[in-house]
Design a protein around this motif. Structure first.
Motif, PDB file in Angstrom:
ATOM      1  N   PRO A 288       0.860  -1.183   0.000  1.00 28.41           N
ATOM      2  CA  PRO A 288       0.000   0.000   0.000  1.00 28.41           C
ATOM      3  C   PRO A 288       0.897   1.234   0.000  1.00 28.41           C
ATOM      4  O   PRO A 288       1.976   1.223   0.592  1.00 28.41           O
ATOM      5  N   ILE A 289       0.478   2.279  -0.681  1.00 27.05           N
ATOM      6  CA  ILE A 289       1.332   3.454  -0.883  1.00 27.05           C
ATOM      7  C   ILE A 289       0.993   4.526   0.144  1.00 27.05           C
ATOM      8  O   ILE A 289      -0.153   4.981   0.227  1.00 27.05           O
ATOM      9  N   ASP A 290       1.992   4.924   0.927  1.00 28.94           N
ATOM     10  CA  ASP A 290       1.806   5.977   1.926  1.00 28.94           C
ATOM     11  C   ASP A 290       2.124   7.334   1.311  1.00 28.94           C
ATOM     12  O   ASP A 290       3.229   7.557   0.814  1.00 28.94           O
ATOM     13  N   VAL A 291       1.143   8.218   1.329  1.00 22.24           N
ATOM     14  CA  VAL A 291       1.355   9.603   0.911  1.00 22.24           C
ATOM     15  C   VAL A 291       1.626  10.381   2.184  1.00 22.24           C
ATOM     16  O   VAL A 291       0.803  10.388   3.097  1.00 22.24           O
ATOM     17  N   LYS A 292       2.793  11.001   2.251  1.00 28.85           N
ATOM     18  CA  LYS A 292       3.223  11.643   3.498  1.00 28.85           C
ATOM     19  C   LYS A 292       3.116  13.163   3.435  1.00 28.85           C
ATOM     20  O   LYS A 292       3.238  13.764   2.378  1.00 28.85           O
TER      21      LYS A 292
ATOM     22  N   VAL B 127       2.008  10.127   7.848  1.00 33.52           N
ATOM     23  CA  VAL B 127       1.202   9.637   6.729  1.00 33.52           C
ATOM     24  C   VAL B 127      -0.091  10.438   6.647  1.00 33.52           C
ATOM     25  O   VAL B 127      -0.859  10.516   7.604  1.00 33.52           O
ATOM     26  N   GLU B 128      -0.302  11.052   5.489  1.00 29.65           N
ATOM     27  CA  GLU B 128      -1.525  11.818   5.242  1.00 29.65           C
ATOM     28  C   GLU B 128      -2.667  10.878   4.865  1.00 29.65           C
ATOM     29  O   GLU B 128      -3.771  10.979   5.359  1.00 29.65           O
ATOM     30  N   ARG B 129      -2.365   9.954   3.953  1.00 26.26           N
ATOM     31  CA  ARG B 129      -3.349   8.949   3.536  1.00 26.26           C
ATOM     32  C   ARG B 129      -2.605   7.787   2.906  1.00 26.26           C
ATOM     33  O   ARG B 129      -1.454   7.899   2.523  1.00 26.26           O
ATOM     34  N   THR B 130      -3.284   6.669   2.808  1.00 24.65           N
ATOM     35  CA  THR B 130      -2.706   5.480   2.188  1.00 24.65           C
ATOM     36  C   THR B 130      -3.517   5.135   0.946  1.00 24.65           C
ATOM     37  O   THR B 130      -4.748   5.034   1.014  1.00 24.65           O
ATOM     38  N   LEU B 131      -2.826   4.969  -0.155  1.00 23.17           N
ATOM     39  CA  LEU B 131      -3.458   4.617  -1.425  1.00 23.17           C
ATOM     40  C   LEU B 131      -3.418   3.106  -1.628  1.00 23.17           C
ATOM     41  O   LEU B 131      -2.568   2.421  -1.048  1.00 23.17           O
ATOM     42  N   PRO B 132      -4.299   2.577  -2.474  1.00 17.93           N
ATOM     43  CA  PRO B 132      -4.225   1.145  -2.791  1.00 17.93           C
ATOM     44  C   PRO B 132      -2.874   0.805  -3.419  1.00 17.93           C
ATOM     45  O   PRO B 132      -2.205   1.663  -4.000  1.00 17.93           O
TER      46      PRO B 132
ATOM     47  N   SER C 111       5.486   6.741  -2.053  1.00 22.17           N
ATOM     48  CA  SER C 111       4.746   7.167  -3.247  1.00 22.17           C
ATOM     49  C   SER C 111       5.680   7.550  -4.393  1.00 22.17           C
ATOM     50  O   SER C 111       5.273   7.560  -5.550  1.00 22.17           O
ATOM     51  N   PHE C 112       6.933   7.848  -4.085  1.00 23.29           N
ATOM     52  CA  PHE C 112       7.910   8.178  -5.111  1.00 23.29           C
ATOM     53  C   PHE C 112       8.856   7.012  -5.402  1.00 23.29           C
ATOM     54  O   PHE C 112       9.875   7.175  -6.070  1.00 23.29           O
TER      55      PHE C 112
END
Length: 134
Positions: free
Chosen positions: A23-27, A33-38, A125-126
């Motif tokens: 799962p991708i963590d957007v920080k 962590v701001e949100r987690t993407l699929p 995410s990067f």
């Protein structure tokens, strides 16, 4: 050299699978962590696209099947994951008989470590795909 090439292709496959399944963590700027993407794998599936995976060496299907049957990671008590290690691999070998040689166990161990490395890289995410890193 022949076996080293096969091992590299199998570990690249495992690392790519870990990268795709994370799962991708957007920080935020502060690192939280701001949100987690699929996961990228889920995103490929939702888009109806095939996820990029390296070709496996001929005759390696049984090792990949053993890899998934073993489950390449284990949860850590405080969160996160670690690679499956010798205390899990040895009983797996004995119980399933799906692998029996020392080199197969060493390959499975390397694949589990590579999967875990890919998973951790994939949470970013990067993160750059192991296949693109070369």
């Amino acid at each position: 050299k022949f076996l080293a090439g096969r091992l590299r292709r199998l570990t690249l496959y495992a690392e790519q699978m870990g990268f795709l399944q994370a799962p991708i963590d957007v920080k935020k700027q502060d690192g939280s962590v701001e949100r987690t993407l699929p996961s990228r794998l889920e995103q490929y599936r939702e888009a109806g696209r095939k996820a990029p995976l390296p070709d496996l060496p001929d005759g390696a299907d049984y090792l990949v099947n053993a890899f998934f049957a073993l489950r390449p990671t284990r949860p850590l008590a405080m969160g996160g994951i670690r690679a499956a290690d010798w205390p899990e691999i040895a009983p797996f070998m004995q119980a399933t008989k799906s692998i029996s040689d020392a080199w197969e166990a060493e390959t499975l161990h390397s694949m589990c470590s590579a999967f875990c490395d890919g998973f951790h890289a994939g949470q970013n995410s990067f993160g750059i795909s192991p296949m693109e890193r070369g």
